[in-house]
Design a protein around this motif. Structure first.
Motif, mmCIF file in Angstrom:
data_model
loop_
_atom_site.group_PDB
_atom_site.id
_atom_site.type_symbol
_atom_site.label_atom_id
_atom_site.label_comp_id
_atom_site.label_asym_id
_atom_site.label_seq_id
_atom_site.Cartn_x
_atom_site.Cartn_y
_atom_site.Cartn_z
ATOM 1 N N GLY A 53 10.117 4.007 9.159
ATOM 2 C CA GLY A 53 9.721 5.219 9.864
ATOM 3 C C GLY A 53 8.342 5.148 10.481
ATOM 4 O O GLY A 53 7.973 6.009 11.292
ATOM 5 N N MET A 54 7.543 4.134 10.127
ATOM 6 C CA MET A 54 6.215 3.987 10.705
ATOM 7 C C MET A 54 6.227 3.125 11.965
ATOM 8 O O MET A 54 5.319 3.206 12.786
ATOM 9 C CB MET A 54 5.271 3.333 9.689
ATOM 10 N N ASP A 55 7.230 2.289 12.104
ATOM 11 C CA ASP A 55 7.168 1.276 13.150
ATOM 12 C C ASP A 55 8.399 1.296 14.050
ATOM 13 O O ASP A 55 8.342 1.687 15.216
ATOM 14 C CB ASP A 55 7.000 -0.096 12.476
ATOM 15 N N VAL A 56 9.535 0.910 13.519
ATOM 16 C CA VAL A 56 10.712 0.665 14.339
ATOM 17 C C VAL A 56 11.393 1.956 14.783
ATOM 18 O O VAL A 56 11.714 2.131 15.967
ATOM 19 C CB VAL A 56 11.720 -0.223 13.575
ATOM 20 N N GLU B 246 10.919 -10.474 9.248
ATOM 21 C CA GLU B 246 9.875 -9.645 8.660
ATOM 22 C C GLU B 246 9.105 -10.469 7.633
ATOM 23 O O GLU B 246 9.712 -11.171 6.820
ATOM 24 C CB GLU B 246 10.493 -8.425 7.967
ATOM 25 N N HIS B 247 7.774 -10.389 7.662
ATOM 26 C CA HIS B 247 6.938 -11.136 6.739
ATOM 27 C C HIS B 247 6.206 -10.171 5.816
ATOM 28 O O HIS B 247 5.674 -9.148 6.260
ATOM 29 C CB HIS B 247 5.935 -12.007 7.489
ATOM 30 N N LEU B 248 6.169 -10.506 4.536
ATOM 31 C CA LEU B 248 5.460 -9.687 3.560
ATOM 32 C C LEU B 248 3.991 -10.105 3.542
ATOM 33 O O LEU B 248 3.679 -11.286 3.384
ATOM 34 C CB LEU B 248 6.077 -9.858 2.175
ATOM 35 N N ALA B 249 3.104 -9.150 3.723
ATOM 36 C CA ALA B 249 1.669 -9.428 3.783
ATOM 37 C C ALA B 249 0.970 -8.876 2.553
ATOM 38 O O ALA B 249 1.351 -7.837 2.013
ATOM 39 C CB ALA B 249 1.067 -8.795 5.038
ATOM 40 N N VAL B 250 -0.070 -9.584 2.120
ATOM 41 C CA VAL B 250 -0.967 -9.075 1.090
ATOM 42 C C VAL B 250 -2.105 -8.365 1.808
ATOM 43 O O VAL B 250 -2.684 -8.893 2.767
ATOM 44 C CB VAL B 250 -1.508 -10.214 0.207
ATOM 45 N N VAL B 251 -2.426 -7.165 1.356
ATOM 46 C CA VAL B 251 -3.362 -6.293 2.061
ATOM 47 C C VAL B 251 -4.499 -5.889 1.126
ATOM 48 O O VAL B 251 -4.275 -5.658 -0.069
ATOM 49 C CB VAL B 251 -2.640 -5.027 2.564
ATOM 50 N N CYS B 252 -5.695 -5.805 1.686
ATOM 51 C CA CYS B 252 -6.838 -5.353 0.892
ATOM 52 C C CYS B 252 -7.744 -4.491 1.758
ATOM 53 O O CYS B 252 -7.602 -4.436 2.990
ATOM 54 C CB CYS B 252 -7.618 -6.539 0.327
ATOM 55 N N ALA B 253 -8.693 -3.822 1.116
ATOM 56 C CA ALA B 253 -9.707 -3.065 1.855
ATOM 57 C C ALA B 253 -10.698 -4.051 2.464
ATOM 58 O O ALA B 253 -10.892 -5.156 1.956
ATOM 59 C CB ALA B 253 -10.415 -2.103 0.905
ATOM 60 N N PRO B 254 -11.324 -3.689 3.582
ATOM 61 C CA PRO B 254 -12.272 -4.605 4.222
ATOM 62 C C PRO B 254 -13.388 -5.082 3.303
ATOM 63 O O PRO B 254 -13.911 -6.179 3.487
ATOM 64 C CB PRO B 254 -12.827 -3.767 5.387
ATOM 65 N N ALA C 201 4.090 -3.324 9.523
ATOM 66 C CA ALA C 201 3.756 -1.934 9.213
ATOM 67 C C ALA C 201 2.251 -1.701 9.130
ATOM 68 O O ALA C 201 1.812 -0.573 8.924
ATOM 69 C CB ALA C 201 4.402 -1.530 7.892
ATOM 70 N N LEU C 202 1.453 -2.743 9.307
ATOM 71 C CA LEU C 202 0.018 -2.627 9.097
ATOM 72 C C LEU C 202 -0.758 -2.275 10.358
ATOM 73 O O LEU C 202 -1.965 -2.007 10.290
ATOM 74 C CB LEU C 202 -0.529 -3.953 8.550
ATOM 75 N N ALA C 203 -0.093 -2.296 11.514
ATOM 76 C CA ALA C 203 -0.812 -2.185 12.788
ATOM 77 C C ALA C 203 -1.705 -0.952 12.839
ATOM 78 O O ALA C 203 -2.881 -1.045 13.207
ATOM 79 C CB ALA C 203 0.185 -2.184 13.943
#
Length: 332
Positions: A121-124, A187-195, A269-271
């Protein structure tokens, strides 16, 4: 040729003319017995007396030519034949319910019951909706969010017309026998962190470095959690233990941005979050395995035109993504 009675030792044959005489409540009887385990309870839901329920069961078994419900001390349960019949009949019941919903309001506009994973729901989906609306073909959408397992169960039960979600390639192969699968994109799974997280400044992060945490992860049993944990297990490591478990990707990304956590999410989904400099993608030395974004419809029935149009819109959006080179990861 004579037809054997239900329960006889001879091979039973269905009576086609009797099947044609069955009513919707005959079909609902099987579903209600399966859910309640009781003929009496099923009769109460149908507002029928016990003799009327018994007669209805006899009509069902005579029409199909086999024993569908076995009497037990607790009431009744479906026989193996009854279970096989209900697998098909639930699709019919779901279609009947959908027809009622579609005609309840604005019957001139088609209704599509869509199941999706939250981040779709955020992207496609928003872009597919815009694509359809621009062409004057947007149907009414009844959207349900759930896990992959929950969505596929609802699709099998006739509660959904289609699904948009992510699958590992091997899981997609397992579903092909019971569903039509249209592959939209990888689709690729990403590891996400705060800046401000320590891993945001590293140019090559190893699997062992990810134990630094703290982590926010989806609950166990979800598709994303399984994909995340598998590389650790393959490498002989225990996966990180999350400080927070949450099924909401929106909440997870927001908490990651505000609290210095690590989390995982599909890269596409991170854009929006990256554009606002809320989070950044960890540069892994070995990326996580990719899955596929897919559109799934039941194999047993032909898709309505509105579902087919939604598929076309999603394919168009996915094709646009494939034609745009992915942005390079920003290095610090």
């Amino acid at each position: 040729m004579k037809h054997a009675r239900p329960g006889s030792s001879n091979a039973a044959m269905p009576w086609p003319n009797r099947i044609d005489r069955l009513r919707i409540r005959h079909l609902r009887l099987l579903d209600l017995v399966a859910r309640s385990g009781s003929l009496t309870a099923a009769g109460e839901r149908l507002h029928l007396s016990q003799p009327a329920v018994t007669k209805m069961l006899q009509e069902l078994e005579l029409a199909f030519g086999c024993k569908l419900i076995e009497r037990t001390t607790r009431g009744g349960r479906l026989s193996l034949a009854g279970e096989r019949a209900l697998e098909r009949l639930r699709v019919v019941l779901g279609a009947i319910d959908a027809a009622g919903d579609a005609l309840l309001t604005r019957p001139e506009v088609a209704l599509v019951r869509l199941g999706m994973l939250p981040l779709v729901g955020m992207d496609v989906l928003p872009r597919a909706v815009a694509w359809l609306r621009a062409r004057g073909n947007l149907p009414r959408l009844a959207v349900r969010e759930h896990t992959v397992a929950g969505l596929t169960a609802m699709l099998s039960a006739g509660e959904l017309d289609c699904i948009v979600g992510r699958l590992q390639k091997e899981h997609a192969g397992q579903l092909e026998a019971s569903a039509h699968i249209t592959r939209l994109r990888d689709e690729h799974l990403a590891v996400v962190c705060a800046p401000g997280h320590a891993l945001a400044r590293r140019r090559a992060v190893a699997l062992a470095d990810l134990h630094e945490g703290p982590w926010i992860l989806p609950p166990r049993g979800t598709h994303t959690r399984d994909v995340f944990e598998q590389p650790f297990l393959d490498d002989g490591q225990l996966p990180p233990v999350p400080h927070i478990e949450s099924a909401s990707f929106h909440s997870n990304l927001a908490m990651t941005a505000a609290g210095g956590f690590l989390t995982v999410a599909p890269a596409t989904a991170l854009a929006n979050y990256q554009a606002l400099s809320m989070v950044c993608q960890v540069r892994l030395r070995t990326p996580f395995a990719s899955g596929q974004l897919v559109f799934i419809t039941p194999a047993q029935i032909e898709s309505p035109p509105a579902v087919a149009l939604l598929r076309v819109a999603l394919q168009a959006v996915a094709a646009q993504d494939a034609s745009v080179p992915s942005a390079p990861v920003r290095r610090r």
